[in-house]
Design a protein around this motif. Structure first.
Motif, short mmCIF file in Angstrom:
data_model
loop_
_atom_site.label_atom_id
_atom_site.label_comp_id
_atom_site.label_asym_id
_atom_site.label_seq_id
_atom_site.Cartn_x
_atom_site.Cartn_y
_atom_site.Cartn_z
N LEU A 58 0.82 -1.20 0.00
CA LEU A 58 0.00 0.00 0.00
C LEU A 58 0.86 1.26 0.00
N MET A 59 1.89 1.30 0.84
CA MET A 59 2.71 2.51 0.95
C MET A 59 3.52 2.76 -0.32
N VAL A 60 4.04 1.71 -0.94
CA VAL A 60 4.78 1.90 -2.19
C VAL A 60 3.86 2.46 -3.27
N CYS A 61 2.67 1.88 -3.40
CA CYS A 61 1.71 2.37 -4.39
C CYS A 61 1.30 3.81 -4.08
N ALA A 62 1.12 4.12 -2.78
CA ALA A 62 0.71 5.47 -2.38
C ALA A 62 1.80 6.49 -2.69
N SER A 99 0.93 19.68 -6.67
CA SER A 99 -0.47 20.04 -6.48
C SER A 99 -1.16 19.01 -5.60
N PHE A 100 -1.88 19.49 -4.57
CA PHE A 100 -2.61 18.55 -3.71
C PHE A 100 -3.64 17.77 -4.50
N HIS A 101 -4.41 18.47 -5.34
CA HIS A 101 -5.49 17.80 -6.06
C HIS A 101 -4.96 16.73 -7.01
N GLY A 102 -3.81 17.00 -7.64
CA GLY A 102 -3.18 15.98 -8.47
C GLY A 102 -2.67 14.83 -7.62
N GLY A 103 -2.10 15.16 -6.44
CA GLY A 103 -1.63 14.13 -5.53
C GLY A 103 -2.76 13.25 -5.04
N LEU A 104 -3.93 13.85 -4.81
CA LEU A 104 -5.09 13.08 -4.38
C LEU A 104 -5.52 12.10 -5.47
N ALA A 105 -5.55 12.57 -6.71
CA ALA A 105 -5.91 11.67 -7.82
C ALA A 105 -4.90 10.54 -7.95
N GLY A 106 -3.60 10.88 -7.80
CA GLY A 106 -2.58 9.85 -7.86
C GLY A 106 -2.68 8.87 -6.72
N LEU A 107 -3.04 9.37 -5.54
CA LEU A 107 -3.19 8.50 -4.38
C LEU A 107 -4.34 7.52 -4.57
N LEU A 108 -5.44 7.99 -5.13
CA LEU A 108 -6.58 7.11 -5.38
C LEU A 108 -6.22 6.05 -6.43
N LEU A 117 -3.68 -5.75 -5.60
CA LEU A 117 -2.55 -6.59 -5.20
C LEU A 117 -2.75 -7.24 -3.84
N THR A 118 -3.40 -6.51 -2.92
CA THR A 118 -3.57 -7.03 -1.56
C THR A 118 -4.90 -7.73 -1.35
N GLU A 119 -5.82 -7.57 -2.29
CA GLU A 119 -7.16 -8.13 -2.19
C GLU A 119 -7.95 -7.53 -1.02
N ILE A 120 -7.60 -6.30 -0.67
CA ILE A 120 -8.36 -5.54 0.32
C ILE A 120 -9.29 -4.60 -0.43
N PRO A 121 -10.57 -4.50 -0.03
CA PRO A 121 -11.49 -3.62 -0.75
C PRO A 121 -10.94 -2.19 -0.88
N PHE A 122 -11.13 -1.62 -2.05
CA PHE A 122 -10.58 -0.28 -2.33
C PHE A 122 -11.06 0.75 -1.32
N LEU A 123 -12.34 0.75 -0.99
CA LEU A 123 -12.86 1.77 -0.07
C LEU A 123 -12.31 1.60 1.34
N THR A 124 -11.99 0.39 1.74
CA THR A 124 -11.35 0.20 3.04
C THR A 124 -9.96 0.83 3.03
N LEU A 125 -9.20 0.59 1.96
CA LEU A 125 -7.88 1.23 1.84
C LEU A 125 -8.02 2.74 1.77
N ALA A 126 -9.04 3.22 1.05
CA ALA A 126 -9.25 4.66 0.94
C ALA A 126 -9.58 5.27 2.30
N GLU A 268 -13.48 -4.43 5.55
CA GLU A 268 -13.00 -5.80 5.39
C GLU A 268 -11.51 -5.82 5.10
N GLY A 269 -10.88 -6.91 5.53
CA GLY A 269 -9.47 -7.12 5.26
C GLY A 269 -9.24 -7.86 3.97
N PRO A 270 -8.05 -8.45 3.80
CA PRO A 270 -7.72 -9.14 2.55
C PRO A 270 -8.66 -10.30 2.26
#
Length: 289
Positions: A58-62, A99-108, A117-126, A268-270
């Motif tokens: 998660l942190m590498v992708c973020a 730009s924060f707004h660009g960073g937010l889009a990249g973070l999502l 990759l982790t099989e954790i629901p996207f909204l839980t990670l969000a 939910e988790g993985p």
């Protein structure tokens, strides 16, 4: 008092020979490190079963998503055509421009990859990211103040700061610190307090609250923040690009909160693949059992 503090600040934290370490770079490192710690603790409290490998993924992708998205957002929204004429300057990260707004889009986007990759629901990670992200915003805005960038409009308030350089010698609002407090500390305290409830609030609640609060705070602070010189004020001379980009966040935040309240999806988790049990061999006729 605040102006005296600013005048004694150095954008360079320390140097080791040719290696120069700036507070801005340390802000990114500290922000991501604390975000990882908060995500791990909240995930553990929510009993999600997130492993250290999941957290690392998660942190590498973020990190990749935030850095690339923040730079791309600045180029597109604030470059005013400069980078299209000088494309190699897009990669000049050492010259600033995020730009924060660009960073937010990249973070999502990075979160979507991590969810796969982790099989954790996207909204839980969000949601986990939304709770932790304000800490990075806090340190980033403090670093903006140390660098004397993204300053506020002229003011006669006692807390006015003389940034010098392109900002001139008139006292200005330390809008970087306003943002550090509201976008950073306040949002973090609100979301972290909400995360303590067990069972956790429905999936999407925290990212919705983050978008709503950030959009409102950023829109209001822009009234005392000097707009980017290359863009100035937009649409009638009172809106800034920051306000134009923040208004949709408020709408998206409200929509996400309504979605979370209606769907009530649990955190939910993985979703690990579990191999079905091997079929039992039929007993032979000679088998006394």
């Amino acid at each position: 008092m605040l102006n005296e503090i600013y005048q004694n600040l150095d954008p360079v934290a320390f140097s080791l020979g040719p290696l120069v370490v700036r507070w801005y770079g340390l802000a990114y490192v500290l922000g991501f490190a604390l975000a990882a710690f908060v995500i791990y603790r909240v995930a553990k409290r929510w009993r999600l079963g997130m492993t250290e490998d999941d957290l690392l993924t998660l942190m590498v992708c973020a990190i990749i998503g935030v850095v690339l998205g923040a730079r791309a957002g600045y180029v597109l929204f604030y470059g005013d055509g400069y980078y299209f004429a000088h494309p190699l300057e897009i990669f000049a990260f050492n010259q600033g421009g995020m730009s924060f707004h660009g960073g937010l889009a990249g973070l999502l986007a990075g979160g979507a990859v991590a969810a796969r990759l982790t099989e954790i629901p996207f909204l839980t990670l969000a949601d986990l990211g939304a709770i932790a992200a304000p800490l990075g915003l806090f340190f980033g805005r403090c670093a903006n103040f140390v660098n004397g960038e993204l300053w506020g409009a002229p003011t006669d308030w006692p807390i006015g700061v003389v940034f010098g350089g392109a900002a001139g010698m008139m006292p200005r609002h330390p809008s970087q610190l306003y943002e550090a407090v509201l976008e950073g500390l306040v949002i973090f305290c609100v979301l972290f307090a909400l995360s303590r409830k067990m069972p956790p609030r429905p999936r999407g609640t925290f990212v919705g609250a983050f978008l709503l609060l950030y959009g409102v705070f950023r829109f209001l602070i822009e009234f005392v923040r000097e707009p980017d010189a290359q863009l100035g004020y937009l649409w009638g001379g009172w809106l800034t690009m920051g306000q134009v980009l923040s208004a949709p966040l408020v709408i998206a935040g409200v929509a996400m909160l309504v979605y979370a309240a209606k769907r009530k999806l649990p955190q939910e988790g993985p979703r690990r693949f579990v191999r079905p049990p091997e079929p039992l061999e039929p007993a032979s006729p000679e088998d006394p059992s």
